[in-house]
Design a protein around this motif. Sequence first.
Motif, PDB file in Angstrom:
ATOM      1  N   UNK A 192    -113.224  78.634 -41.267  1.00 44.72           N
ATOM      2  CA  UNK A 192    -113.087  78.036 -39.933  1.00 44.72           C
ATOM      3  C   UNK A 192    -112.342  78.982 -38.994  1.00 44.72           C
ATOM      4  N   UNK A 193    -111.324  79.655 -39.525  1.00 44.85           N
ATOM      5  CA  UNK A 193    -110.580  80.621 -38.696  1.00 44.85           C
ATOM      6  C   UNK A 193    -111.484  81.783 -38.291  1.00 44.85           C
ATOM      7  N   UNK A 194    -112.310  82.257 -39.240  1.00 48.25           N
ATOM      8  CA  UNK A 194    -113.224  83.356 -38.926  1.00 48.25           C
ATOM      9  C   UNK A 194    -114.201  82.927 -37.821  1.00 48.25           C
ATOM     10  N   UNK A 195    -114.719  81.701 -37.941  1.00 49.15           N
ATOM     11  CA  UNK A 195    -115.655  81.195 -36.928  1.00 49.15           C
ATOM     12  C   UNK A 195    -114.967  81.078 -35.572  1.00 49.15           C
ATOM     13  N   UNK A 196    -113.733  80.598 -35.596  1.00 48.46           N
ATOM     14  CA  UNK A 196    -112.975  80.433 -34.342  1.00 48.46           C
ATOM     15  C   UNK A 196    -112.702  81.797 -33.690  1.00 48.46           C
ATOM     16  N   UNK A 197    -112.321  82.771 -34.518  1.00 47.82           N
ATOM     17  CA  UNK A 197    -112.030  84.118 -33.991  1.00 47.82           C
ATOM     18  C   UNK A 197    -113.282  84.741 -33.372  1.00 47.82           C
ATOM     19  N   UNK A 198    -114.407  84.615 -34.095  1.00 48.40           N
ATOM     20  CA  UNK A 198    -115.654  85.182 -33.582  1.00 48.40           C
ATOM     21  C   UNK A 198    -116.046  84.485 -32.274  1.00 48.40           C
ATOM     22  N   UNK A 199    -115.956  83.145 -32.272  1.00 50.17           N
ATOM     23  CA  UNK A 199    -116.338  82.400 -31.060  1.00 50.17           C
ATOM     24  C   UNK A 199    -115.439  82.794 -29.889  1.00 50.17           C
ATOM     25  N   UNK A 200    -114.139  82.925 -30.155  1.00 52.80           N
ATOM     26  CA  UNK A 200    -113.202  83.271 -29.083  1.00 52.80           C
ATOM     27  C   UNK A 200    -113.525  84.655 -28.524  1.00 52.80           C
ATOM     28  N   UNK A 201    -113.817  85.604 -29.435  1.00 57.29           N
ATOM     29  CA  UNK A 201    -114.101  86.961 -28.946  1.00 57.29           C
ATOM     30  C   UNK A 201    -115.388  86.955 -28.113  1.00 57.29           C
ATOM     31  N   UNK A 202    -116.368  86.167 -28.528  1.00 56.71           N
ATOM     32  CA  UNK A 202    -117.629  86.093 -27.766  1.00 56.71           C
ATOM     33  C   UNK A 202    -117.381  85.431 -26.401  1.00 56.71           C
ATOM     34  N   UNK A 203    -116.612  84.340 -26.420  1.00 51.78           N
ATOM     35  CA  UNK A 203    -116.314  83.635 -25.160  1.00 51.78           C
ATOM     36  C   UNK A 203    -115.571  84.559 -24.195  1.00 51.78           C
ATOM     37  N   UNK A 204    -114.631  85.314 -24.761  1.00 53.15           N
ATOM     38  CA  UNK A 204    -113.836  86.251 -23.951  1.00 53.15           C
ATOM     39  C   UNK A 204    -114.736  87.317 -23.319  1.00 53.15           C
ATOM     40  N   UNK A 205    -115.623  87.873 -24.140  1.00 56.16           N
ATOM     41  CA  UNK A 205    -116.530  88.917 -23.640  1.00 56.16           C
ATOM     42  C   UNK A 205    -117.434  88.352 -22.540  1.00 56.16           C
ATOM     43  N   UNK A 206    -117.935  87.144 -22.748  1.00 50.85           N
ATOM     44  CA  UNK A 206    -118.837  86.529 -21.766  1.00 50.85           C
ATOM     45  C   UNK A 206    -118.101  86.284 -20.454  1.00 50.85           C
ATOM     46  N   UNK A 207    -116.908  85.713 -20.563  1.00 47.88           N
ATOM     47  CA  UNK A 207    -116.113  85.429 -19.366  1.00 47.88           C
ATOM     48  C   UNK A 207    -115.814  86.715 -18.596  1.00 47.88           C
ATOM     49  N   UNK A 208    -115.453  87.743 -19.369  1.00 51.43           N
ATOM     50  CA  UNK A 208    -115.111  89.029 -18.762  1.00 51.43           C
ATOM     51  C   UNK A 208    -116.307  89.620 -18.015  1.00 51.43           C
ATOM     52  N   UNK A 209    -117.467  89.490 -18.650  1.00 54.86           N
ATOM     53  CA  UNK A 209    -118.686  90.020 -18.056  1.00 54.86           C
ATOM     54  C   UNK A 209    -119.016  89.290 -16.754  1.00 54.86           C
ATOM     55  N   UNK A 210    -118.886  87.966 -16.795  1.00 53.83           N
ATOM     56  CA  UNK A 210    -119.184  87.162 -15.606  1.00 53.83           C
ATOM     57  C   UNK A 210    -118.194  87.520 -14.499  1.00 53.83           C
ATOM     58  N   UNK A 211    -116.909  87.609 -14.879  1.00 54.63           N
ATOM     59  CA  UNK A 211    -115.869  87.913 -13.887  1.00 54.63           C
ATOM     60  C   UNK A 211    -116.066  89.313 -13.290  1.00 54.63           C
ATOM     61  N   UNK A 212    -116.369  90.285 -14.167  1.00 54.20           N
ATOM     62  CA  UNK A 212    -116.508  91.673 -13.689  1.00 54.20           C
ATOM     63  C   UNK A 212    -117.718  91.844 -12.777  1.00 54.20           C
ATOM     64  N   UNK A 213    -118.772  91.059 -13.038  1.00 48.41           N
ATOM     65  CA  UNK A 213    -119.995  91.233 -12.246  1.00 48.41           C
ATOM     66  C   UNK A 213    -119.802  90.628 -10.856  1.00 48.41           C
TER      67      UNK A 213
END
Lengths: 213, 506
Positions: A192-213
Amino acid sequence: MATLALCALALAGGLVVVLSHAQVHQTGTNDVPLSVQVAALQGTQRVCQDGEHTVAGSAALRLTGAGGGGGAPAPALAVEVLDAATGAPLARGVAASWQGLHATARLRPPIARERPARVCVALAAPASAGGAALYGATAPPARSASAGGRPLDGRFRVEWLGAQARSWWSFAPTVVARVGRGHAFPGAWVALAAALLTSTSIALATWLLVRSS
Amino acid sequence: MAAGALELTRTARVPRRRRLAALVRRVPAAAWLCALAAFLNATAWSLITPAFQVPDEQAHYAYAEFLAQHGRPPVPRARDTFSGSERAALRDLKFATTMFVPRNGALWNPWEQARLQRDLRLERDRSGGNGAGSALGGEPPLYYALEAMPYRLAAGGSVLDRLALMRLASALMTGATVLLVFLFLRELLPGRPWSWTVGALGVAFQPLFAFVGGSVNSDALLYAAAAAIFYLLARAFRRGLSVRLAVALGAATAVGLMTKFNAMGLVPGVTLALLALAIRQDGGLRPRTLRLPALALAVALAPALIELALNVTVWDRPAIGASASAFRLGGDIHPTLPGALAYAWEFYLAPLPGMASPLGHLPLMDTWVTGFVGVFGWVETEWPVAVYRAALVPLAALALLAGRALLARRDALRARRVELLVYATTALLFALSVAGASYVGHLRDHTNNAQARYLLPLLPLYGALLALAVRGAGRRWAPLVGAAIVALAIAHDLFAQLLVLARYYA
């Protein structure tokens, strides 16, 4: 934003397709690699191997080797699982046909619990023309499979299989339990921790991409 | 008097803190967030990958344990031996029967877990063993000295507690690498912040990089050192080589050299870059031109010289550790330059008629592209061949878009041709050094050390390829292509995690 949403949709679709694929999963193995031919089954010869462990929930046992040869059809194999302590039979089955290098015997009754066991294999019809070989790895005589009380050159590989094909969705609880083993603090939390970490990193990358664009 | 000294220390500390805070603030928030994404992803990999199912992790752990327990690096030995506690862990984790055998999973049964926990409680020895003297005995100690810190933090726990914290330290280094890749892209391709984010995130989700970054492996620090070198080079090319930059470049190179011998492959490129920078700055080659390059190289080599002295006087190791590593030359082998060049060709590309083929018929595809797309575990966990072939399509598209970007800005490129030549030469020389180490091994015992992870110190250039591809798409399509690149990288990473889950747990 629209591109990201489309990509996320495609990714989710891909995951659903992959995880919905159903297959028969292994419940366990004896961890013997495949490097040499360990036993050659002929006539009434019966090869037995100690030091096995039954795995709860197993309904079939898969062996690796080669059957037939010289034009003869691949012979059926009779498999017996015995209690290591008492010698009482726990389950029996016949691998009627081979799929490539594999012969799979459905066990009756299915294995209900884990315990030390002995696995024996013989030709189901001793009079059949072709023999069969079992593959595994070399081992010291004390740990090797034996035929007629004589130790062979090694141990053959045994794979325990579940009862039916299952999708990854239904198999997920088993995977979660297995991921949790072999860790500092074992338990379902690891997956569950691995899934949470992966999801968080993906969410972070997506947010960053949206914000940067 | 004492109060006065204390006051002076305080006042000196405040500006230093402010300077540090200002330095941190100068790094864009996007860079920190890319680094955080990489750290979280590598940490997820550290939980998914079973203990010691990463190439040589058992040896890297043993070296760090030896250093933590004995306060010194190990001595090269004929074979590796491990402490009692690590031996017990390796046995109960079925290390030997799981590696190289994709059909053997990790611990599936509760009784295996119970046995592991019981044995780890009983077997506490941490001082035995030779610290993987055969695999790593000659390697430099910096990474292991850093890993000794988390090791000590979990000293009261079991092998698995220590390994978990040590993997976390590697994940931090992975985050640092991505931060430096972002900064490298900012210096290399100014003016398009969007492309820096895309390049850095593409690196953060590169699955082989995250897989190694989530394990105990000195490569994690080497990647960070290499990224720092590329960043500082780009900065020097853009802003000029100052004393501070020369010292920083030397320090980054020193970190690499004190981490792994493979870093030697970066030194010729760094030297070339320093010379090019100094000549450009002075408008020619004069004795004083060499001042800053000499300063940088002195800083780079000083720790290695100190290690050399300690090897001889205190640690009883060979003066130059490389003589006990994969680079070991001996009287029984006779390497030649033509032989080395021919081997390097076969190592990366494809053997020409008349050449031997130590790595098969098409190493470029079978080893390097395949490895970069992803082969995990002990280089035995892979996708079906079709996946690697399919990966050629996006890779080719990226190369085409990057080529288009370069072509469109060929005038600007002309002005920066020395800089680009330096990056290309640095990459080429580093790749040749990796082939060279394998060549020596090939001559000695017919082994070939060809794994894609050895080339990951060049990840900053991969990040640059991604950033260039975004630019190559043109203003209109850049957002779409950038989003697609990151989405593809995330999908790649996610499916790689599923591959590893299926390999070890199903």
